[in-house]
Design a protein around this motif. Structure first.
Motif, PDB file in Angstrom:
ATOM      1  N   GLN A 166       8.750  25.294  43.245  1.00  0.00           N
ATOM      2  CA  GLN A 166       8.037  25.756  44.370  1.00  0.00           C
ATOM      3  C   GLN A 166       9.070  26.293  45.429  1.00  0.00           C
ATOM      4  OE1 GLN A 166       6.090  22.573  46.147  1.00  0.00           O
ATOM      5  NE2 GLN A 166       4.480  22.449  44.545  1.00  0.00           N
ATOM      6  N   GLN A 167      10.346  25.972  45.457  1.00  0.00           N
ATOM      7  CA  GLN A 167      11.358  26.392  46.409  1.00  0.00           C
ATOM      8  C   GLN A 167      12.865  26.870  45.406  1.00  0.00           C
ATOM      9  OE1 GLN A 167      11.258  24.602  50.139  1.00  0.00           O
ATOM     10  NE2 GLN A 167      10.517  22.639  48.897  1.00  0.00           N
ATOM     11  N   PRO A 168      12.702  28.112  44.838  1.00  0.00           N
ATOM     12  CA  PRO A 168      13.966  28.362  43.845  1.00  0.00           C
ATOM     13  C   PRO A 168      15.202  28.207  44.705  1.00  0.00           C
ATOM     14  CG  PRO A 168      12.289  30.323  44.443  1.00  0.00           C
ATOM     15  CD  PRO A 168      11.718  29.052  45.021  1.00  0.00           C
ATOM     16  N   HIS A 169      15.047  28.376  46.028  1.00  0.00           N
ATOM     17  CA  HIS A 169      16.227  28.699  46.623  1.00  0.00           C
ATOM     18  C   HIS A 169      17.232  27.113  46.905  1.00  0.00           C
ATOM     19  CE1 HIS A 169      12.910  28.018  49.605  1.00  0.00           C
ATOM     20  NE2 HIS A 169      14.101  27.395  50.285  1.00  0.00           N
ATOM     21  N   LEU A 170      16.444  26.115  46.832  1.00  0.00           N
ATOM     22  CA  LEU A 170      17.020  24.802  47.145  1.00  0.00           C
ATOM     23  C   LEU A 170      18.167  24.698  46.020  1.00  0.00           C
ATOM     24  CD1 LEU A 170      14.056  22.404  47.248  1.00  0.00           C
ATOM     25  CD2 LEU A 170      15.370  23.335  49.169  1.00  0.00           C
ATOM     26  N   PRO A 171      19.237  24.272  46.456  1.00  0.00           N
ATOM     27  CA  PRO A 171      20.645  24.153  45.756  1.00  0.00           C
ATOM     28  C   PRO A 171      20.375  23.651  44.270  1.00  0.00           C
ATOM     29  CG  PRO A 171      21.086  23.308  47.882  1.00  0.00           C
ATOM     30  CD  PRO A 171      19.721  23.519  47.876  1.00  0.00           C
ATOM     31  N   TYR A 172      19.532  22.459  44.072  1.00  0.00           N
ATOM     32  CA  TYR A 172      19.292  21.857  42.992  1.00  0.00           C
ATOM     33  C   TYR A 172      18.558  22.795  42.211  1.00  0.00           C
ATOM     34  CZ  TYR A 172      17.854  18.245  39.679  1.00  0.00           C
ATOM     35  OH  TYR A 172      17.850  17.811  38.276  1.00  0.00           O
ATOM     36  N   VAL A 173      17.738  23.250  42.516  1.00  0.00           N
ATOM     37  CA  VAL A 173      16.993  24.187  41.675  1.00  0.00           C
ATOM     38  C   VAL A 173      17.674  25.430  41.531  1.00  0.00           C
ATOM     39  CG1 VAL A 173      14.653  25.537  41.711  1.00  0.00           C
ATOM     40  CG2 VAL A 173      14.518  23.734  42.737  1.00  0.00           C
ATOM     41  N   ALA A 174      18.370  26.089  42.572  1.00  0.00           N
ATOM     42  CA  ALA A 174      19.192  27.358  42.205  1.00  0.00           C
ATOM     43  C   ALA A 174      20.167  27.016  40.926  1.00  0.00           C
ATOM     44  CB  ALA A 174      19.941  27.682  43.647  1.00  0.00           C
ATOM     45  N   GLU A 175      20.777  25.813  40.917  1.00  0.00           N
ATOM     46  CA  GLU A 175      21.869  25.725  39.858  1.00  0.00           C
ATOM     47  C   GLU A 175      21.186  25.509  38.475  1.00  0.00           C
ATOM     48  OE1 GLU A 175      24.926  23.096  40.288  1.00  0.00           O
ATOM     49  OE2 GLU A 175      25.119  23.299  42.477  1.00  0.00           O
ATOM     50  N   VAL A 176      20.075  24.967  38.587  1.00  0.00           N
ATOM     51  CA  VAL A 176      19.412  24.669  37.370  1.00  0.00           C
ATOM     52  C   VAL A 176      18.978  26.056  36.820  1.00  0.00           C
ATOM     53  CG1 VAL A 176      17.563  23.832  36.127  1.00  0.00           C
ATOM     54  CG2 VAL A 176      18.601  22.428  37.646  1.00  0.00           C
ATOM     55  N   LEU A 177      18.454  26.948  37.872  1.00  0.00           N
ATOM     56  CA  LEU A 177      17.955  28.209  37.536  1.00  0.00           C
ATOM     57  C   LEU A 177      19.013  29.313  37.161  1.00  0.00           C
ATOM     58  CD1 LEU A 177      15.536  29.899  37.626  1.00  0.00           C
ATOM     59  CD2 LEU A 177      15.753  30.333  40.011  1.00  0.00           C
ATOM     60  N   SER A 205       5.112  40.721  42.775  1.00  0.00           N
ATOM     61  CA  SER A 205       6.229  40.321  41.982  1.00  0.00           C
ATOM     62  C   SER A 205       7.493  40.739  42.795  1.00  0.00           C
ATOM     63  CB  SER A 205       6.335  40.973  40.685  1.00  0.00           C
ATOM     64  OG  SER A 205       6.292  42.483  40.733  1.00  0.00           O
ATOM     65  N   VAL A 206       8.450  39.734  42.981  1.00  0.00           N
ATOM     66  CA  VAL A 206       9.648  39.893  43.545  1.00  0.00           C
ATOM     67  C   VAL A 206      10.733  40.233  42.442  1.00  0.00           C
ATOM     68  CG1 VAL A 206      11.432  38.786  44.865  1.00  0.00           C
ATOM     69  CG2 VAL A 206       9.095  38.366  45.554  1.00  0.00           C
ATOM     70  N   ILE A 207      11.238  41.438  42.678  1.00  0.00           N
ATOM     71  CA  ILE A 207      12.244  41.627  41.425  1.00  0.00           C
ATOM     72  C   ILE A 207      13.716  41.713  42.355  1.00  0.00           C
ATOM     73  CG2 ILE A 207      13.048  43.601  40.114  1.00  0.00           C
ATOM     74  CD1 ILE A 207      10.295  44.687  40.090  1.00  0.00           C
ATOM     75  N   THR A 208      14.469  40.671  41.616  1.00  0.00           N
ATOM     76  CA  THR A 208      15.755  40.559  42.034  1.00  0.00           C
ATOM     77  C   THR A 208      16.597  39.854  40.661  1.00  0.00           C
ATOM     78  OG1 THR A 208      17.211  39.402  43.553  1.00  0.00           O
ATOM     79  CG2 THR A 208      15.366  38.064  42.896  1.00  0.00           C
ATOM     80  N   GLN A 209      17.906  39.976  40.952  1.00  0.00           N
ATOM     81  CA  GLN A 209      18.837  39.532  39.805  1.00  0.00           C
ATOM     82  C   GLN A 209      18.968  38.159  40.150  1.00  0.00           C
ATOM     83  OE1 GLN A 209      21.760  42.055  38.636  1.00  0.00           O
ATOM     84  NE2 GLN A 209      20.386  43.711  38.013  1.00  0.00           N
ATOM     85  N   LEU A 240      21.102  33.475  45.728  1.00  0.00           N
ATOM     86  CA  LEU A 240      22.083  34.203  46.540  1.00  0.00           C
ATOM     87  C   LEU A 240      21.440  33.916  48.013  1.00  0.00           C
ATOM     88  CD1 LEU A 240      23.698  37.353  45.298  1.00  0.00           C
ATOM     89  CD2 LEU A 240      24.529  35.171  45.248  1.00  0.00           C
ATOM     90  N   PRO A 241      22.295  33.451  49.038  1.00  0.00           N
ATOM     91  CA  PRO A 241      21.749  33.169  50.392  1.00  0.00           C
ATOM     92  C   PRO A 241      20.943  34.237  50.976  1.00  0.00           C
ATOM     93  CG  PRO A 241      23.883  32.696  50.236  1.00  0.00           C
ATOM     94  CD  PRO A 241      23.694  33.277  49.010  1.00  0.00           C
ATOM     95  N   TYR A 242      21.312  35.325  50.821  1.00  0.00           N
ATOM     96  CA  TYR A 242      20.396  36.819  51.385  1.00  0.00           C
ATOM     97  C   TYR A 242      19.121  36.981  50.604  1.00  0.00           C
ATOM     98  CZ  TYR A 242      19.497  41.455  52.973  1.00  0.00           C
ATOM     99  OH  TYR A 242      18.867  42.484  53.444  1.00  0.00           O
ATOM    100  N   PHE A 261      24.259  32.813  57.887  1.00  0.00           N
ATOM    101  CA  PHE A 261      23.675  32.180  56.751  1.00  0.00           C
ATOM    102  C   PHE A 261      23.965  30.567  57.170  1.00  0.00           C
ATOM    103  CE2 PHE A 261      24.503  35.744  53.511  1.00  0.00           C
ATOM    104  CZ  PHE A 261      23.292  36.209  53.653  1.00  0.00           C
ATOM    105  N   PRO A 262      23.337  29.748  56.315  1.00  0.00           N
ATOM    106  CA  PRO A 262      23.618  28.366  56.725  1.00  0.00           C
ATOM    107  C   PRO A 262      24.922  28.008  56.846  1.00  0.00           C
ATOM    108  CG  PRO A 262      21.957  28.714  55.036  1.00  0.00           C
ATOM    109  CD  PRO A 262      22.451  29.907  55.221  1.00  0.00           C
ATOM    110  N   VAL A 263      25.894  28.592  56.113  1.00  0.00           N
ATOM    111  CA  VAL A 263      27.515  28.218  56.197  1.00  0.00           C
ATOM    112  C   VAL A 263      27.949  28.288  57.514  1.00  0.00           C
ATOM    113  CG1 VAL A 263      28.197  28.568  53.795  1.00  0.00           C
ATOM    114  CG2 VAL A 263      28.123  30.495  55.421  1.00  0.00           C
ATOM    115  N   ALA A 264      27.265  29.231  58.450  1.00  0.00           N
ATOM    116  CA  ALA A 264      27.816  29.787  59.789  1.00  0.00           C
ATOM    117  C   ALA A 264      27.848  28.294  60.697  1.00  0.00           C
ATOM    118  CB  ALA A 264      27.063  30.423  60.367  1.00  0.00           C
ATOM    119  N   LEU A 265      26.821  27.425  60.174  1.00  0.00           N
ATOM    120  CA  LEU A 265      26.592  26.085  60.947  1.00  0.00           C
ATOM    121  C   LEU A 265      27.489  25.146  60.200  1.00  0.00           C
ATOM    122  CD1 LEU A 265      23.030  25.974  61.868  1.00  0.00           C
ATOM    123  CD2 LEU A 265      24.981  25.643  63.519  1.00  0.00           C
ATOM    124  N   GLN A 266      27.788  25.213  59.156  1.00  0.00           N
ATOM    125  CA  GLN A 266      28.568  24.131  58.445  1.00  0.00           C
ATOM    126  C   GLN A 266      30.222  24.353  58.834  1.00  0.00           C
ATOM    127  OE1 GLN A 266      27.413  21.956  56.402  1.00  0.00           O
ATOM    128  NE2 GLN A 266      25.241  22.472  56.177  1.00  0.00           N
TER     129      GLN A 266
END
Lengths: 361, 361
Positions: A87-98, B83-87, B91-93, B304-309
């Motif tokens: 559902q959420q390919p951007h979550l860190p967990y999912v992203a790494e598996v992906l 369809s979303v085409i990306t490699q 990536l955060p972006y 990006f999220p890191v800006a807050l970390q």
DNA sequence: TTGTATGCGTTATCAC
DNA sequence: GTGATAACGCATACAA
């Protein structure tokens, strides 16, 4: 005195070429053979003489023909495409598996598509699922599983209920973390849980509306069980309030950490069920004037990128997620190609000692 | 004295149901009508009487029929899938654009599939692309664009060359950052560039093998141009060495920052072309004993999220990426449904002031 | 080894 | 308003 803002030149209108729509029949005609022979060549069937094959190949190149996978699928052909369902390919967990899955898929010459199944998806997604040679479910919920009517023949699931589950040894990993703290000499060790059924209602409503968060996975309970067992095995009582509930979010982790540090006899170490919680705990401790790790040791679980971003860097338990993703793809390919298969299904974790832990003072 | 590791119970073998494979013909028979009428009902065609429609609907429910989108596509039907085409969807972006796109797609009742086009993808991916009502290219490279033979009829691209480009006003955003520093009173401002053609060769080989990194986007040059213009407009000379090349990685950012801080007359502020570079610069400064922002102000770009970390949290220029993703989907849907459309193509940025900047001392 | 007939499940076209 | 027919492009099964 704002400078004049200048827009990017924008569109160069690099339009896609017009669809050639060349069919197998045209190739056959050009090559002077039957469509069937062309098909055989395309699918690398052995029953075609090198001579013919070359002629067909030339015709294919000349017409710049490309198979129409839709037609192929309808006719019952096999595809070299794997679908990742999440559902959420951007979550860190999912992203790494992906990431791991993508690498392996490329090696195996398979393509990957990510299907973002929502609560009420169109049937089109199901079609893609059927089009693919196999499906990789990442953190599926049970609802999710049942909701997807058309899974392909071969399915594996990473970290969740479902057929052919792959995942890490959560219990063993948690034990690694605990034994690290124990061997450093800590006796007052607090624990912050992951997502238990109890906190389900706390999930923001707008999130629930869009996604499926029913979480009946085993990871959180397993880590908690390891905590209890390790404390017991070390001959330590668990003081009241030393186990605080949370979900896997940093916000909930901070709340839990506050409760933990507000105890009369606060712990000298905290084992957090994930890195986000651990980072939150560190933050809470520091904003109370406690130095980490001197006055409070913190261990996480996951080893996500944030573990390196934090100050101090986080001691944590690494999950080999990209390896799991790769293994999942190998399994899927093996099943699709009818290879013999005997893959491990539970992966070991690894304790990564960094700066957030030390002996109690 | 390792505790006994206990594995998760594992497979409950929750297998997918067997494929019903009920066709439109069966539904038609059950409803006592022709397949065509069933098709008309499914597609909400007006030319079917309520009475008939209900009978067909009942039959559909009774047989639990679901359209076969593969067949539909072959026959020329329309799909509600984008369809979303990306490699690299992680990536955060890309992740942020994707998140926005996913939300909007759900609102519009469209499904999203993510196609990870690699250097040599099977034609299957192209098929999915054709199956979908439109394609959303995220940071496409020119090679990437040309390599994808079968883009659907409607295509938009986010941050890159391609048809119907959406993106932020990089020049304007960079000006915001510069004017923030200038208005704080900084005069010695260094700049670290994003990915310019020049640093292309530094990309690790194993990365190049798998992905397409040809980067001919306008963002990095635009930000550099803004830096030059703002300095000039403020009546400031750019000292030698105050512009350091880098790519968008943290590692390269650290190298550039080191060069910058090793100058005889180092800057009191650094404008970094992205957050990752900025974080790297902060890290380099701190490890040299410089306090941020007191002795060195740092501004990033992206938010990006890191800006807050980071410590201190990062002052940066926010790109409304999820909004862009949503807008892209709206545009696509509008084109697919033949709606009138007039969407903005360049989005404004927003300066987010946090802790990494202050007046020079 | 090659070619022919047939079907996959749906929609478009155009009669009725 | 409804339904028969003909594609859509390919692969399977079988005949030559």
């Amino acid at each position: 005195m704002a400078l004049k803002t200048c827009h990017t030149p924008a569109s160069e209108n690099l339009r896609a070429e017009s669809k050639p729509k060349v069919t197998i029949a045209e190739v056959a005609q050009k090559a002077g053979v039957s469509p069937m022979t062309v098909s055989n060549v395309i699918n690398n069937k052995p029953n075609v003489r090198p001579h013919m094959r070359q002629r067909v190949l030339d015709a294919i190149a000349a017409t710049s023909y490309r198979v129409n996978p839709v037609a192929r699928a309808l006719a019952g052909g096999k595809s070299r495409m794997l679908s990742v369902i999440t559902q959420q390919p951007h979550l860190p967990y999912v992203a790494e598996v992906l990431t791991g899955a993508a690498h392996e898929a490329q090696k195996q010459n398979y393509d990957l598509v990510v299907l973002m199944f929502g609560r009420r998806s169109q049937s089109d997604l199901a079609a893609i699922s059927r089009l693919s040679a196999g499906a990789l479910l990442i953190q599926p919920s049970r609802e999710n599983l049942l909701g997807i009517a058309d899974l392909p023949e071969h399915v594996v699931s990473v970290d969740g209920p479902g057929p052919r589950p792959l995942g890490v040894d959560n219990y063993g990993g948690a034990c690694q973390a605990m034994q690290h703290l124990l061997s450093l000499g800590h006796t007052r060790i607090g624990f912050i849980t992951g997502l238990q059924a109890a906190v389900y209602d706390q999930t923001p409503k707008h999130v629930l509306e869009n996604y499926d968060y029913t979480y009946d996975h085993k990871d959180a309970p397993e880590r908690l069980r390891a905590y209890r067992d390790c404390m017991k095995a070390a001959g330590l009582q668990i003081p009241h309030g030393y186990i605080q509930d949370s979900d896997y979010s940093r916000a909930a982790g901070e709340r839990a950490a506050k409760r933990l540090l507000s105890l009369k006899d606060p712990p000298t170490a905290i084992f957090a069920s994930c890195d986000a919680i651990a980072i939150g705990a560190i933050h809470v401790a520091q904003s109370r004037g406690l130095s980490v790790p001197q006055q409070l040791s913190v261990v996480g679980f996951d080893d996500f990128p944030v573990a390196l971003q934090s100050h101090p860097t986080l001691t944590t338990v690494r999950q080999p997620l990209s390896e799991i993703g790769a293994a999942a793809v190998r399994l899927l390919v093996a099943m699709a190609e009818d290879w013999p298969q005997q893959e491990p299904q539970v992966f070991p974790t690894e304790l990564v000692v960094r700066e957030s832990t030390c002996r109690p003072t």
